[in-house]
Design a protein around this motif. Structure first.
Motif, PDB file in Angstrom:
ATOM      1  N   GLY A  10       0.773  -1.231   0.000  1.00  0.00           N
ATOM      2  CA  GLY A  10       0.000   0.000   0.000  1.00  0.00           C
ATOM      3  C   GLY A  10       0.804   1.281   0.000  1.00  0.00           C
ATOM      4  O   GLY A  10       0.234   2.370  -0.110  1.00  0.00           O
ATOM      5  N   ALA A  11       2.134   1.183   0.093  1.00  0.00           N
ATOM      6  CA  ALA A  11       2.957   2.396   0.192  1.00  0.00           C
ATOM      7  C   ALA A  11       2.886   3.254  -1.070  1.00  0.00           C
ATOM      8  O   ALA A  11       2.682   4.469  -0.981  1.00  0.00           O
ATOM      9  CB  ALA A  11       4.403   2.024   0.501  1.00  0.00           C
ATOM     10  N   ILE A  12       3.058   2.661  -2.225  1.00  0.00           N
ATOM     11  CA  ILE A  12       3.063   3.447  -3.468  1.00  0.00           C
ATOM     12  C   ILE A  12       1.714   4.128  -3.676  1.00  0.00           C
ATOM     13  O   ILE A  12       1.638   5.333  -3.966  1.00  0.00           O
ATOM     14  CB  ILE A  12       3.440   2.575  -4.676  1.00  0.00           C
ATOM     15  CG1 ILE A  12       4.922   2.188  -4.583  1.00  0.00           C
ATOM     16  CG2 ILE A  12       3.141   3.285  -5.988  1.00  0.00           C
ATOM     17  CD1 ILE A  12       5.399   1.257  -5.659  1.00  0.00           C
ATOM     18  N   GLU A  13       0.638   3.382  -3.508  1.00  0.00           N
ATOM     19  CA  GLU A  13      -0.703   3.960  -3.685  1.00  0.00           C
ATOM     20  C   GLU A  13      -0.943   5.092  -2.695  1.00  0.00           C
ATOM     21  O   GLU A  13      -1.496   6.134  -3.055  1.00  0.00           O
ATOM     22  CB  GLU A  13      -1.767   2.873  -3.512  1.00  0.00           C
ATOM     23  CG  GLU A  13      -1.712   1.764  -4.536  1.00  0.00           C
ATOM     24  CD  GLU A  13      -0.699   0.661  -4.215  1.00  0.00           C
ATOM     25  OE1 GLU A  13      -0.591  -0.279  -5.018  1.00  0.00           O
ATOM     26  OE2 GLU A  13      -0.011   0.728  -3.165  1.00  0.00           O
ATOM     27  N   ALA A  14      -0.528   4.890  -1.448  1.00  0.00           N
ATOM     28  CA  ALA A  14      -0.735   5.920  -0.426  1.00  0.00           C
ATOM     29  C   ALA A  14       0.062   7.179  -0.729  1.00  0.00           C
ATOM     30  O   ALA A  14      -0.444   8.293  -0.583  1.00  0.00           O
ATOM     31  CB  ALA A  14      -0.372   5.376   0.944  1.00  0.00           C
ATOM     32  N   ILE A  15       1.301   7.021  -1.136  1.00  0.00           N
ATOM     33  CA  ILE A  15       2.130   8.191  -1.460  1.00  0.00           C
ATOM     34  C   ILE A  15       1.535   8.942  -2.638  1.00  0.00           C
ATOM     35  O   ILE A  15       1.471  10.175  -2.635  1.00  0.00           O
ATOM     36  CB  ILE A  15       3.588   7.770  -1.704  1.00  0.00           C
ATOM     37  CG1 ILE A  15       4.203   7.293  -0.380  1.00  0.00           C
ATOM     38  CG2 ILE A  15       4.395   8.912  -2.318  1.00  0.00           C
ATOM     39  CD1 ILE A  15       5.534   6.597  -0.510  1.00  0.00           C
ATOM     40  N   ARG A  16       1.067   8.223  -3.621  1.00  0.00           N
ATOM     41  CA  ARG A  16       0.428   8.890  -4.771  1.00  0.00           C
ATOM     42  C   ARG A  16      -0.862   9.596  -4.348  1.00  0.00           C
ATOM     43  O   ARG A  16      -1.149  10.701  -4.804  1.00  0.00           O
ATOM     44  CB  ARG A  16       0.174   7.882  -5.883  1.00  0.00           C
ATOM     45  CG  ARG A  16       1.472   7.457  -6.527  1.00  0.00           C
ATOM     46  CD  ARG A  16       1.275   6.659  -7.785  1.00  0.00           C
ATOM     47  NE  ARG A  16       2.591   6.438  -8.384  1.00  0.00           N
ATOM     48  CZ  ARG A  16       3.006   5.295  -8.877  1.00  0.00           C
ATOM     49  NH1 ARG A  16       2.196   4.254  -8.882  1.00  0.00           N
ATOM     50  NH2 ARG A  16       4.218   5.178  -9.391  1.00  0.00           N
ATOM     51  N   THR A  20      -1.806  14.034  -4.058  1.00  0.00           N
ATOM     52  CA  THR A  20      -2.906  14.753  -4.705  1.00  0.00           C
ATOM     53  C   THR A  20      -3.408  15.918  -3.854  1.00  0.00           C
ATOM     54  O   THR A  20      -4.095  16.799  -4.365  1.00  0.00           O
ATOM     55  CB  THR A  20      -4.104  13.813  -5.013  1.00  0.00           C
ATOM     56  OG1 THR A  20      -4.659  13.322  -3.789  1.00  0.00           O
ATOM     57  CG2 THR A  20      -3.679  12.666  -5.922  1.00  0.00           C
ATOM     58  N   PHE A  21      -3.056  15.918  -2.550  1.00  0.00           N
ATOM     59  CA  PHE A  21      -3.528  17.023  -1.702  1.00  0.00           C
ATOM     60  C   PHE A  21      -2.459  17.544  -0.737  1.00  0.00           C
ATOM     61  O   PHE A  21      -2.729  18.431   0.058  1.00  0.00           O
ATOM     62  CB  PHE A  21      -4.785  16.612  -0.918  1.00  0.00           C
ATOM     63  CG  PHE A  21      -4.578  15.498   0.073  1.00  0.00           C
ATOM     64  CD1 PHE A  21      -4.221  15.772   1.389  1.00  0.00           C
ATOM     65  CD2 PHE A  21      -4.744  14.176  -0.312  1.00  0.00           C
ATOM     66  CE1 PHE A  21      -4.043  14.747   2.301  1.00  0.00           C
ATOM     67  CE2 PHE A  21      -4.578  13.146   0.603  1.00  0.00           C
ATOM     68  CZ  PHE A  21      -4.219  13.440   1.909  1.00  0.00           C
ATOM     69  N   LEU A  49       7.335  12.814  -5.337  1.00  0.00           N
ATOM     70  CA  LEU A  49       7.913  13.428  -4.141  1.00  0.00           C
ATOM     71  C   LEU A  49       8.249  14.894  -4.386  1.00  0.00           C
ATOM     72  O   LEU A  49       8.695  15.267  -5.462  1.00  0.00           O
ATOM     73  CB  LEU A  49       9.180  12.680  -3.727  1.00  0.00           C
ATOM     74  CG  LEU A  49       9.014  11.204  -3.397  1.00  0.00           C
ATOM     75  CD1 LEU A  49      10.371  10.565  -3.137  1.00  0.00           C
ATOM     76  CD2 LEU A  49       8.084  11.022  -2.208  1.00  0.00           C
ATOM     77  N   SER A  50       8.081  15.700  -3.342  1.00  0.00           N
ATOM     78  CA  SER A  50       8.469  17.108  -3.388  1.00  0.00           C
ATOM     79  C   SER A  50       9.876  17.317  -2.870  1.00  0.00           C
ATOM     80  O   SER A  50      10.472  18.358  -3.103  1.00  0.00           O
ATOM     81  CB  SER A  50       7.506  17.937  -2.549  1.00  0.00           C
ATOM     82  OG  SER A  50       6.197  17.809  -3.039  1.00  0.00           O
ATOM     83  N   GLY A  51      10.390  16.335  -2.132  1.00  0.00           N
ATOM     84  CA  GLY A  51      11.726  16.473  -1.578  1.00  0.00           C
ATOM     85  C   GLY A  51      12.241  15.160  -1.035  1.00  0.00           C
ATOM     86  O   GLY A  51      11.464  14.261  -0.703  1.00  0.00           O
TER      87      GLY A  51
END
Length: 134
Positions: A10-16, A20-21, A49-51
């Protein structure tokens, strides 16, 4: 070792979903010799990722500036540091076998001066919902 890491379910889906917000950044401790492999692994995942903050001298994660509204970690020592020093609105402790015995601070709320408690998080989707509710 650091180039071929694994992700929890679930990590990739959660990060994506988070991206979104919210701004999503990674803060991680790595030995200096693992920096290149860690960056390559993160690039391969193509996460929004932003950073990325790679700490190589065991500096506290709360030292990363600017700070963030929410953090998630699985190491109790990092969670305690973030609760006490980051100014976050929410700090999540991802439940793992090695942190099952971690207990919330026994300091009474008036003495905590408004510091957040670590919230146990069992899944990535649970963390996303907690952040969405901030």
């Amino acid at each position: 070792m650091f180039r071929h890491g694994h992700l929890y379910t679930g990590a990739i889906e959660a990060i994506r979903d988070l991206a979104t917000f919210a701004e999503v950044s990674v803060i991680t401790h790595r030995p200096k010799k693992a920096v290149t492999d860690t960056l390559a692994w993160l690039a391969f995942q193509a996460l929004p990722l932003s950073g990325v903050h790679l700490l190589t001298n065991e500096e506290p994660k709360s030292s990363v500036r600017p700070g963030f509204d929410a953090y998630l970690d699985d190491r109790p020592e990092n969670v305690i540091d973030l609760c006490e020093n980051s100014g976050a609105r929410m700090v999540g402790l991802m439940v793992r076998p090695w942190n099952e015995n971690y207990r919330r601070s026994m300091v009474p709320e008036p003495e905590r001066k408004g510091l957040p408690f670590a919230e146990r998080v069992k899944t990535w989707s649970q963390f996303v919902e907690k952040v969405r509710a901030l």
